[in-house]
Design an enzyme around this catalytic site. Structure first.
Site, PDB file in Angstrom:
ATOM      1  CB  ALA A  63       5.430 -21.230  68.403  1.00 26.01           C
ATOM      2  CG  ASN A 114      13.081 -13.377  67.372  1.00 21.91           C
ATOM      3  OD1 ASN A 114      13.122 -12.755  66.450  1.00 21.91           O
ATOM      4  ND2 ASN A 114      13.905 -13.682  68.345  1.00 21.91           N
ATOM      5  CD  GLU A 115       4.273 -14.598  68.831  1.00 23.66           C
ATOM      6  OE1 GLU A 115       3.101 -15.407  69.045  1.00 23.66           O
ATOM      7  OE2 GLU A 115       4.364 -13.543  68.489  1.00 23.66           O
ATOM      8  NE  ARG A 116       4.274 -15.462  62.767  1.00 18.37           N
ATOM      9  CZ  ARG A 116       4.084 -14.440  61.852  1.00 18.37           C
ATOM     10  NH1 ARG A 116       4.685 -14.071  61.056  1.00 18.37           N
ATOM     11  NH2 ARG A 116       2.904 -13.744  62.146  1.00 18.37           N
TER      12      ARG A 116
END
Length: 420
Positions: free
Chosen positions: A281, A276-278
């Protein structure tokens, strides 16, 4: 006979390589789907943009100078309007929409006039709470997810430590059971929202399993608990409006019920959160590249040198065309990742490639654009300089480029460990 056997052996190796390539292609390519933007998506984008333009952007310059923004005030504003739980369960205050709406919000947050605030929002929505929403018990969802969605709580993520950055498996912080509580000792580094957070989603060792991927758990740690201390605030090259802290914990006691998911599966849960973070971003940095290119076009069309506008130089407009072409390629990969994520598919290789490429490309885009601004680009008076210093983090945070390459090599079968 030797000649025939030798050639058959070579053919066998060739077929194996072809099979590996086909498997990799199947892994990377989704079924025929299209990332459709509906009127509902556009409505969310438009309403969020208006909120940002009215309530957030007028204050960004001051927050950059202050080296902090009022997270509780901003998050409460966003929570009251439903933007902190777009894809989270409705029973805990979320909107219950699919992940494509989350990406529309991430793209729109990029219209905020500094990188630090969108990053802090990303921690709240896509870094500290996905595992909580997916694996957490009703107890931890009620006590930590619900107030994070409403904006009453500010969250932070505790993974990196002094000496353990991208190598997540090497963290040393430890929690042991004492009665009905976890007793935690250790510390966390590079903690976004760390000085303002109400709770931390903390990855910590909880058993002595020799396999480092089976010895860790995620635990919700209230930041006002006795023994939790903000050791120092970290001054950074960019993302000035976002507070970053080193956190220490000494004999911190929290209930056993604060565990997220199963004990010993924290590493796997955190790997899920990293996807999710990637994606978040990438979704946030692609509009930054669009903006850098468009503002550079406008500036170069108005700025003259040697009898013509800077934009009229073939190198300048050709270079900007090259950069925009690259941006469109990563945008297509982002849409593919979103499609597959919504469909519940494993997107680890795609999300990893996406983050790697976006981190490298944004550095190329903002550096090339800043060059065309000349001396003005080196000042704090124009947005391109802020983009330049803020975007450098993309290739470092959430897993450095070199870690991304290692993950990709494992999927390709070229990593020495995967071939042994």
């Amino acid at each position: 006979h030797y000649f025939i056997q030798s050639n058959l052996s070579s053919l066998g190796r060739m077929f194996n390589k072809t099979r590996t390539a086909l498997n990799m292609s199947r892994c990377l390519l989704s079924q025929s789907r299209s990332y459709q933007i509906t009127t509902e998506h556009e409505s969310l984008r438009e309403n969020l943009f208006k909120l940002i333009d009215k309530e957030i952007n007028p204050h960004c310059a001051q927050w950059e100078k202050d080296k902090i923004f009022p997270a509780h005030k901003v998050f409460k504003l966003l929570g009251d309007n439903g933007y902190l739980g777009i894809s989270k369960p409705t029973e805990y205050g979320g909107l219950g929409l699919d992940y494509s709406f989350e990406i529309i919000a991430a793209e729109t947050f990029a219209s905020i006039d500094c990188g630090g605030v969108p990053m802090a929002i990303g921690v709240q929505c896509d870094m500290a709470t996905p595992a909580l929403a997916k694996y957490g018990s009703d107890y931890v969802k009620d006590n930590f997810l619900r107030p994070s969605i409403s904006g009453d709580y500010v969250s932070c993520l505790g993974v990196s430590e002094v000496g353990s950055g991208s190598d997540v498996s090497s963290i040393r912080s430890k929690a042991v059971v004492d009665g009905g509580e976890w007793v935690i000792n250790g510390g966390k580094m590079w903690t976004t929202n760390g000085t303002q957070a109400d709770w931390m989603c903390m990855l910590v060792n909880t058993n002595d399993n020799p396999n480092p991927h089976r010895s860790k758990s995620l635990i919700c740690v209230p930041m006002k608990t006795k023994g939790v201390q903000v050791h120092r605030t970290i001054s950074k090259m960019g993302m000035h409006s976002s507070d970053t802290a080193e956190i220490t914990m000494e004999n911190v006691r929290v209930p056993l019920e604060n565990l997220i998911g199963e004990e010993g599966k924290g590493f796997q849960h955190q790997m899920d959160q990293f996807q999710n973070e990637r994606i978040y971003a990438a979704a946030g940095v692609i509009p930054i590249m669009d903006r850098a290119i468009q503002e550079t076009i406008e500036y170069c069309s108005q700025r003259s040198a040697f009898g013509k506008s800077i934009l009229d130089n073939q190198y300048v407009h050709y270079r900007l065309a090259e950069l925009q072409t690259e941006v469109e390629c990563v945008r297509a990969l982002l849409h593919q990742c979103v499609d597959q994520h919504v469909a519940g598919e494993n997107i680890t290789p795609q999300a990893t490639m996406l983050k790697l490429k976006c981190g490298r490309l944004v550095r190329e885009v903002v550096d090339s654009c800043l060059q065309f601004w000349g001396g003005m680009g080196y000042t704090d008076d124009v947005p391109i300089s802020r983009m330049y210093r803020d975007s450098r983090l993309i290739s470092i945070g959430g897993g450095a480029d070199e870690v991304m390459l290692g993950i990709i090599c494992k999927f390709m079968g070229t990593d020495p460990g995967s071939r042994s």
